[in-house]
Design a protein around this motif. Structure first.
Motif, PDB file in Angstrom:
ATOM      1  N   LEU A 104       0.809  -1.217   0.000  1.00  0.00           N
ATOM      2  CA  LEU A 104       0.000   0.000   0.000  1.00  0.00           C
ATOM      3  C   LEU A 104       0.842   1.267   0.000  1.00  0.00           C
ATOM      4  N   ASP A 105       2.114   1.154   0.355  1.00  0.00           N
ATOM      5  CA  ASP A 105       2.975   2.333   0.449  1.00  0.00           C
ATOM      6  C   ASP A 105       4.108   2.318  -0.568  1.00  0.00           C
ATOM      7  N   CYS A 106       4.070   1.390  -1.513  1.00  0.00           N
ATOM      8  CA  CYS A 106       5.164   1.340  -2.490  1.00  0.00           C
ATOM      9  C   CYS A 106       4.874   2.293  -3.643  1.00  0.00           C
ATOM     10  N   ALA A 107       5.913   3.011  -4.042  1.00  0.00           N
ATOM     11  CA  ALA A 107       5.815   3.974  -5.136  1.00  0.00           C
ATOM     12  C   ALA A 107       7.224   4.260  -5.618  1.00  0.00           C
ATOM     13  N   PRO A 108       7.381   4.734  -6.845  1.00  0.00           N
ATOM     14  CA  PRO A 108       8.719   5.055  -7.350  1.00  0.00           C
ATOM     15  C   PRO A 108       9.475   5.980  -6.400  1.00  0.00           C
ATOM     16  N   GLY A 109      10.726   5.622  -6.124  1.00  0.00           N
ATOM     17  CA  GLY A 109      11.560   6.436  -5.244  1.00  0.00           C
ATOM     18  C   GLY A 109      11.437   6.117  -3.772  1.00  0.00           C
ATOM     19  N   MET A 110      10.498   5.233  -3.391  1.00  0.00           N
ATOM     20  CA  MET A 110      10.309   4.877  -1.982  1.00  0.00           C
ATOM     21  C   MET A 110      11.324   3.810  -1.577  1.00  0.00           C
ATOM     22  N   ASN A 111      11.976   4.023  -0.428  1.00  0.00           N
ATOM     23  CA  ASN A 111      12.922   3.045   0.115  1.00  0.00           C
ATOM     24  C   ASN A 111      12.511   2.708   1.543  1.00  0.00           C
ATOM     25  N   SER A 112      11.396   2.028   1.672  1.00  0.00           N
ATOM     26  CA  SER A 112      10.887   1.682   2.995  1.00  0.00           C
ATOM     27  C   SER A 112      10.383   0.246   3.007  1.00  0.00           C
ATOM     28  N   VAL A 113      10.565  -0.420   4.136  1.00  0.00           N
ATOM     29  CA  VAL A 113      10.132  -1.809   4.285  1.00  0.00           C
ATOM     30  C   VAL A 113       9.394  -1.976   5.600  1.00  0.00           C
ATOM     31  N   TYR A 114       8.396  -2.840   5.605  1.00  0.00           N
ATOM     32  CA  TYR A 114       7.670  -3.180   6.830  1.00  0.00           C
ATOM     33  C   TYR A 114       8.371  -4.378   7.460  1.00  0.00           C
ATOM     34  N   LEU A 115       9.033  -4.144   8.577  1.00  0.00           N
ATOM     35  CA  LEU A 115       9.850  -5.220   9.148  1.00  0.00           C
ATOM     36  C   LEU A 115       9.856  -5.244  10.672  1.00  0.00           C
ATOM     37  N   ASN A 116       9.640  -4.105  11.303  1.00  0.00           N
ATOM     38  CA  ASN A 116       9.786  -4.032  12.761  1.00  0.00           C
ATOM     39  C   ASN A 116       8.866  -4.997  13.501  1.00  0.00           C
ATOM     40  N   LYS A 117       7.658  -5.187  12.994  1.00  0.00           N
ATOM     41  CA  LYS A 117       6.704  -6.081  13.659  1.00  0.00           C
ATOM     42  C   LYS A 117       6.575  -7.426  12.957  1.00  0.00           C
ATOM     43  N   ARG A 118       7.409  -7.664  11.964  1.00  0.00           N
ATOM     44  CA  ARG A 118       7.370  -8.928  11.223  1.00  0.00           C
ATOM     45  C   ARG A 118       8.485  -9.838  11.756  1.00  0.00           C
ATOM     46  N   LYS A 119       8.153 -10.683  12.727  1.00  0.00           N
ATOM     47  CA  LYS A 119       9.163 -11.534  13.359  1.00  0.00           C
ATOM     48  C   LYS A 119       8.841 -13.018  13.257  1.00  0.00           C
ATOM     49  N   GLY A 120       7.706 -13.342  12.658  1.00  0.00           N
ATOM     50  CA  GLY A 120       7.323 -14.749  12.540  1.00  0.00           C
ATOM     51  C   GLY A 120       8.316 -15.560  11.734  1.00  0.00           C
ATOM     52  N   PHE A 121       8.865 -14.978  10.677  1.00  0.00           N
ATOM     53  CA  PHE A 121       9.815 -15.725   9.841  1.00  0.00           C
ATOM     54  C   PHE A 121      11.108 -16.011  10.592  1.00  0.00           C
ATOM     55  N   VAL A 122      11.454 -15.144  11.543  1.00  0.00           N
ATOM     56  CA  VAL A 122      12.645 -15.381  12.363  1.00  0.00           C
ATOM     57  C   VAL A 122      12.391 -16.537  13.336  1.00  0.00           C
ATOM     58  N   ARG A 123      11.212 -16.596  13.900  1.00  0.00           N
ATOM     59  CA  ARG A 123      10.870 -17.692  14.821  1.00  0.00           C
ATOM     60  C   ARG A 123      10.899 -19.038  14.089  1.00  0.00           C
ATOM     61  N   ILE A 124      10.350 -19.074  12.869  1.00  0.00           N
ATOM     62  CA  ILE A 124      10.378 -20.310  12.088  1.00  0.00           C
ATOM     63  C   ILE A 124      11.819 -20.716  11.779  1.00  0.00           C
ATOM     64  N   ALA A 125      12.662 -19.727  11.456  1.00  0.00           N
ATOM     65  CA  ALA A 125      14.068 -20.015  11.167  1.00  0.00           C
ATOM     66  C   ALA A 125      14.751 -20.653  12.374  1.00  0.00           C
ATOM     67  N   LEU A 126      14.461 -20.171  13.573  1.00  0.00           N
ATOM     68  CA  LEU A 126      15.049 -20.737  14.792  1.00  0.00           C
ATOM     69  C   LEU A 126      14.504 -22.137  15.055  1.00  0.00           C
ATOM     70  N   GLU A 127      13.226 -22.331  14.887  1.00  0.00           N
ATOM     71  CA  GLU A 127      12.623 -23.632  15.148  1.00  0.00           C
ATOM     72  C   GLU A 127      13.133 -24.698  14.190  1.00  0.00           C
ATOM     73  N   ARG A 128      13.463 -24.313  12.976  1.00  0.00           N
ATOM     74  CA  ARG A 128      13.914 -25.271  11.960  1.00  0.00           C
ATOM     75  C   ARG A 128      15.413 -25.216  11.705  1.00  0.00           C
ATOM     76  N   GLY A 129      16.116 -24.304  12.381  1.00  0.00           N
ATOM     77  CA  GLY A 129      17.561 -24.207  12.177  1.00  0.00           C
ATOM     78  C   GLY A 129      17.923 -23.797  10.769  1.00  0.00           C
ATOM     79  N   SER A 130      17.141 -22.889  10.205  1.00  0.00           N
ATOM     80  CA  SER A 130      17.364 -22.426   8.823  1.00  0.00           C
ATOM     81  C   SER A 130      18.014 -21.045   8.843  1.00  0.00           C
ATOM     82  N   ASP A 131      19.024 -20.864   8.030  1.00  0.00           N
ATOM     83  CA  ASP A 131      19.734 -19.586   7.995  1.00  0.00           C
ATOM     84  C   ASP A 131      18.882 -18.505   7.338  1.00  0.00           C
ATOM     85  N   LEU A 132      19.039 -17.283   7.838  1.00  0.00           N
ATOM     86  CA  LEU A 132      18.307 -16.139   7.309  1.00  0.00           C
ATOM     87  C   LEU A 132      19.149 -15.415   6.262  1.00  0.00           C
ATOM     88  N   VAL A 133      18.529 -15.068   5.144  1.00  0.00           N
ATOM     89  CA  VAL A 133      19.244 -14.379   4.064  1.00  0.00           C
ATOM     90  C   VAL A 133      18.453 -13.147   3.644  1.00  0.00           C
TER      91      VAL A 133
END
Length: 362
Positions: free
Chosen positions: A220-249
């Motif tokens: 909803l906030d993407c537009a030409p010239g925008m350099n922003s990412v929604y990440l501060n509250k997105r931690k579920g993928f990190v929890r899955i990585a820890l539970e499965r021992g998968s490296d984050l890239v």
């Protein structure tokens, strides 16, 4: 031919019609090249347009067609496909059904060259490990993510031998007939717990699940010239990585936000609230966007020809922890954010950004 023309043309004729004809003849060798150039341009547009239409309308169209066929003499075909659909319902959650043939279609080369899309490897990945790729930013239709990880147009398998990518998208897409099979053929999987767990724990090693972390909210906030990412509250993928021992890239695509122009409504406005509500109900955000037309520069759904360069960053080694604490999740999430910022800052000036540009993490 040119010698004969000069011999039979007087000075006056040579300056007039003969000269024009001679100039035309001199241009003949370039005509086939011009034809090929125009043909390739049209093929590039068609290759991108078919994907946009497929993603936006194929599922709904095939659902309507399937229902209609039950009311015709073709009902037996509809019944057989429906029976197959029920039998095959859980396949997307169990690794899907990728096709090397589909991933290597020539059409994807034209798709790649339209923008163009490029994939840059910054570090090696070990086939003995599993990975979770965090893809940023979302953009409108994730052209870079699709081209790099669901096709072989940019040579993923050659650059990362022994690694098998699986792009994760909305689980709702796999409820539509035909569309689900089209998506699975490219190695696309549902972004839900069952699917991710299967790929990271029941499918051996060398698997790379690609998650567009920002999701529909970020689009909803993407537009030409925008350099922003929604990440501060997105931690579920990190929890899955820890539970499965998968490296984050961390993965960042410069130019992903430039493919379309979008009308961005202010927070708190009626339109933005409506977008948020629909996002919660249907799973994706209804964006008001436009690109260019098929045969002109007028408004249309064809994306703009803007380069998209995807950089695959350095992997963050993650231990396997069956029940990670919130402190552990926060620690590895912070490491991931720092790594993503470093990737952005290191390469931003090479792809048209200024040294003063920063990546906004929200």
């Amino acid at each position: 031919m040119k010698t004969m023309l000069a011999a039979y043309s007087g000075p006056g004729i040579l300056q007039g019609t003969g000269s024009s004809l001679l100039s035309a003849l001199q241009q003949l060798p370039s005509v086939p090249w011009l034809c090929r150039s125009k043909m390739e341009k049209h093929l590039r547009v068609i290759s991108v347009l078919q994907w946009v239409i497929s993603f936006l309308a194929l599922g709904l169209s095939c659902t309507v067609l399937l229902i209609y066929m039950f009311c015709t003499d073709c009902w037996i075909i509809a019944a057989l496909y429906t029976a197959w659909l029920v039998f095959d319902w859980n396949t997307p959650k169990q690794g899907g059904r990728r096709s090397s043939w589909v991933r290597n279609w020539t059409v994807w080369n034209y798709f790649r060259d339209y923008f163009p899309v490029r994939l840059i490897k910054t570090h090696d990945l070990l086939p003995s490990r599993n990975y979770i790729f965090g893809y940023h930013p979302h953009g409108i239709l994730c052209f870079g993510a699709f081209c790099n990880f669901s096709t072989e147009a940019t040579g993923f398998s050659k650059k990362f031998p022994g690694i098998k990518p699986s792009l994760a998208t909305l689980a709702g897409n796999f409820r539509f007939p035909v569309l689900r099979d089209y998506l699975m053929s490219g190695g696309i999987c549902p972004v839900n717990r069952n699917s991710l767990d299967y790929l990271l724990s029941h499918n051996g090693t060398g698997n790379a699940v690609v998650i567009v972390v920002g999701g529909a909210a970020e689009s909803l906030d993407c537009a030409p010239g925008m350099n922003s990412v929604y990440l501060n509250k997105r931690k579920g993928f990190v929890r899955i990585a820890l539970e499965r021992g998968s490296d984050l890239v961390p993965v960042y695509s410069f130019g992903e936000n430039d493919a379309y122009k979008q009308v961005i409504f202010e927070e708190g406005s009626w339109w933005r609230n409506a977008q948020r509500r629909l996002q919660r109900i249907i799973g994706f955000a209804p964006c008001l966007f436009h690109g260019c037309g098929v045969f002109s520069d007028s408004w249309g759904i064809v994306p703009y020809c803007k380069p998209i360069t995807t950089l695959v960053g350095e992997p963050i080694t993650v231990p396997k922890v069956e029940a990670p604490t919130q402190e552990m999740v926060d620690m590895y999430h912070a490491m991931y954010v720092r790594s993503l910022r470093c990737l952005f800052d290191k390469y931003k000036t090479r792809f048209g950004l200024k040294e003063s540009d920063v990546l906004h993490v929200m």
